[in-house]
Design an enzyme around this catalytic site. Structure first.
Site, PDB file in Angstrom:
ATOM      1  N   ASN A 168       9.520 -35.820 -16.957  1.00 37.71           N
ATOM      2  CA  ASN A 168      10.039 -34.832 -16.124  1.00 37.71           C
ATOM      3  C   ASN A 168       9.489 -33.543 -16.390  1.00 37.71           C
ATOM      4  OD1 ASN A 168      13.101 -36.441 -16.051  1.00 37.71           O
ATOM      5  ND2 ASN A 168      11.696 -36.519 -14.449  1.00 37.71           N
TER       6      ASN A 168
ATOM      7  N   LYS B  52      16.739 -28.928 -19.914  1.00 34.55           N
ATOM      8  CA  LYS B  52      17.420 -29.504 -18.671  1.00 34.55           C
ATOM      9  C   LYS B  52      18.988 -29.407 -19.006  1.00 34.55           C
ATOM     10  CE  LYS B  52      15.901 -33.485 -16.798  1.00 34.55           C
ATOM     11  NZ  LYS B  52      15.408 -34.859 -16.612  1.00 34.55           N
TER      12      LYS B  52
END
Ligand SMILES: [Ca+2]
Ligand SMILES: [Ca+2]
Ligand SMILES: [Ca+2]
Ligand SMILES: [Ca+2]
Length: 514
Positions: A245, A250
């Site tokens: 990702n 995150k």
């Protein structure tokens, strides 16, 4: 047979009797030894087995080739007053190399509470370098996690209130899919109250930090002074694909686009994300509260900040004193914002920064384990981001907090001060000056104050006001550019500091002797 209560009392008795022991382990040690400095143990399980609360396990430098997971079970927990410490011996560097481990095996599984890890390097594990699993109130300090075959350091199964201090996690990657290995992962079933300070995560194939939840809800994680960059790539620079990702921070998320509306409350202070493959500060469907103070995003390819999905009722997104350069800022209209660099009146260009050279970010740490002092993303002296922020209750330098993660601080010798509401120190005039300048301050209440001048090394030059009782009001004091003995001082940066029983405030000035 002893009743449980009697057994507890007996255990407590022995725990109290136990003198704090020093246990040694070395790569060439032997478990038949007594575990002393001269005759150390050879394996971690032996040292752990022999440890009790309050003990210190000293790990000698060198390479430990390890295949089996090192498990520290709950029965080996320390206590609030007596942690079990496992630390590198002096300045030696112990490398726990799990490269020979089969895929899927973790390096260290910490299932105990109140352990303190210091100065270990954990490399090459078949899964997490270290997993804190059912473990709380541990301190992980100055450890490095690298080239593990999943996340470097993961926190699972309700692990709460752990402190991760000055640790690095890098080049972690999980073949063959390369979709999961993060630097630091307070994710899935993590507990609440975990705190990261001074940590760096770089070039992990998935994310730098990952707070994605599955099985946990309504947890809080705090990061302060953390840097993350270059995630989403492998060590050799290749991009393994979109499943890697590549986000810096995150901040949450959950299965099915977080259809269960799980909340990971994230607090990020003085933290930096740059040059990540995807986003720097990434909501990822988190619907908990997120607070970003004095953060900096730079050159993250998809966006520096992307937090756009509506939060759960009662939750807030607060972004203040933060900076962005070369990257999108995508915040929902619900964001509570104040003095961010993308808001008027600020403008950000390369000239606002001392350096945009990212190549020193992975420089060695300072001897005390703190982050290296580099110029990257520090503000240039004439940046309009200096003193552009609002007081958020943290120390700052000058008249107000700067925007972004690095308070401008051209010397480090003077402690950053804050300005309580009941006194205020103003910028001297003229500035620069030669030979004299005027300093103004105001007091809301009667109090004793001291106004002193310091040189760039933090040494006091002269006291202009010495613990004088003063009533409320505005005062001006002239400084003639001379030290306490009456001699003129040389050109350069000087600092003046107003101190009272209520606090202190600093500002800088420049003397330019022609
Ligand atoms: Ca992934
Ligand atoms: Ca991840
Ligand atoms: Ca500017
Ligand atoms: Ca400032």
């Amino acid at each position: 047979m002893l009743k449980p209560v009697a057994l507890c009392t007996l255990l407590l008795f022995f725990a109290t009797l136990h003198l704090q022991a020093q246990i040694y382990i070395a790569p060439d040690g032997d478990d038949g030894n007594p575990g002393t400095l001269q005759q150390p143990y050879g394996t971690f399980p032996k040292a752990i087995q022999e440890s009790m609360p309050g003990d210190t396990i000293y790990v000698r430098g060198g390479v430990y080739d390890l295949v089996n997971t090192i498990t520290i079970s709950a029965v080996k927990s320390g206590t609030e007053d007596q942690l079990v410490t496992i630390t590198a011996y002096n300045e030696e560097v112990p490398l726990l190399d799990f490269s020979g481990q089969s895929f899927g095996s973790k390096g260290i599984s910490l299932r105990a509470n109140y352990w303190h890890f210091i100065g270990l390097q954990i490399k090459g594990a078949g899964d997490n370098g270290m997993e804190i699993n059912f473990g709380s109130n541990n301190i992980i300090e100055r450890c490095q996690f690298y080239e593990n075959r999943d996340t470097g350091l993961q926190l699972s199964n309700g692990s709460a209130d752990n402190r991760i201090l000055n640790c690095d996690s890098y080049y972690n990657a999980d073949p063959p899919d390369y979709g999961d290995a993060d630097g630091f992962a307070p994710k899935l079933t993590v507990g609440s109250g975990n705190y990261f300070y001074g940590c760096r995560a770089w070039v992990n194939c998935d994310d730098g930090w990952d707070g994605y939840l599955r099985g946990a809800d309504d947890v809080t994680t705090t990061l302060e002074n953390c840097w993350t960059w270059g995630n989403g790539y492998l060590k050799d620079g290749t991009d393994p694909g979109p499943q890697a990702n590549g986000n810096g921070f995150k901040m949450g998320g959950g299965d099915n686009s977080n259809s269960d509306l799980l909340m990971h409350h994230m607090v990020l202070i003085n933290s930096v994300a740059f040059s990540n493959k995807n986003k720097g500060f990434d909501q990822n469907n988190n619907v908990g509260s997120m607070t970003l103070y004095n953060c900096t995003g730079y050159d993250n390819l998809t966006a520096n900040y992307r937090i756009q999905r509506t939060l759960n009722p009662g939750q807030t997104l607060t972004v203040k004193n933060s900076a962005s350069y070369q990257g999108l800022v995508q915040l929902g209209s619900f964001a509570v914002q104040e003095t961010n660099s993308w808001l008027a009146p600020f403008s950000v260009t390369a000239d606002d920064f001392l350096s945009l050279d990212t190549s020193f970010a992975d420089a060695p740490r300072q001897p005390d384990g703190s982050l290296p002092e580099i110029e990257l993303l520090h503000l240039a002296e004439d940046s309009d981001l200096i003193d552009g922020g609002v007081d958020l209750g943290y120390p700052y330098f000058g008249m107000a907090p700067d925007l972004g993660a690095f308070e401008s601080n051209y010397v480090t010798a003077i402690e950053p001060g804050n300005i309580p509401g009941d006194f205020q120190l103003f910028q001297n005039y003229p500035n620069p000056f030669n030979p004299s300048t005027r300093i103004a301050y105001s007091l809301a209440k009667a109090e004793r104050v001291t106004l002193a001048v310091f040189n760039a090394l933090g040494r006091e030059v002269v006291k202009l006001v010495d613990n004088a009782p003063q009533s409320a009001g505005r005062y001006t004091v002239d400084w003639n550019g001379r030290d306490a003995t009456g001699l003129p001082v040389s050109s350069g940066v000087y600092f003046y500091r107003l101190t009272s029983a209520r606090g202190m405030s600093n500002a800088r000035m420049m003397l330019l002797v022609k």
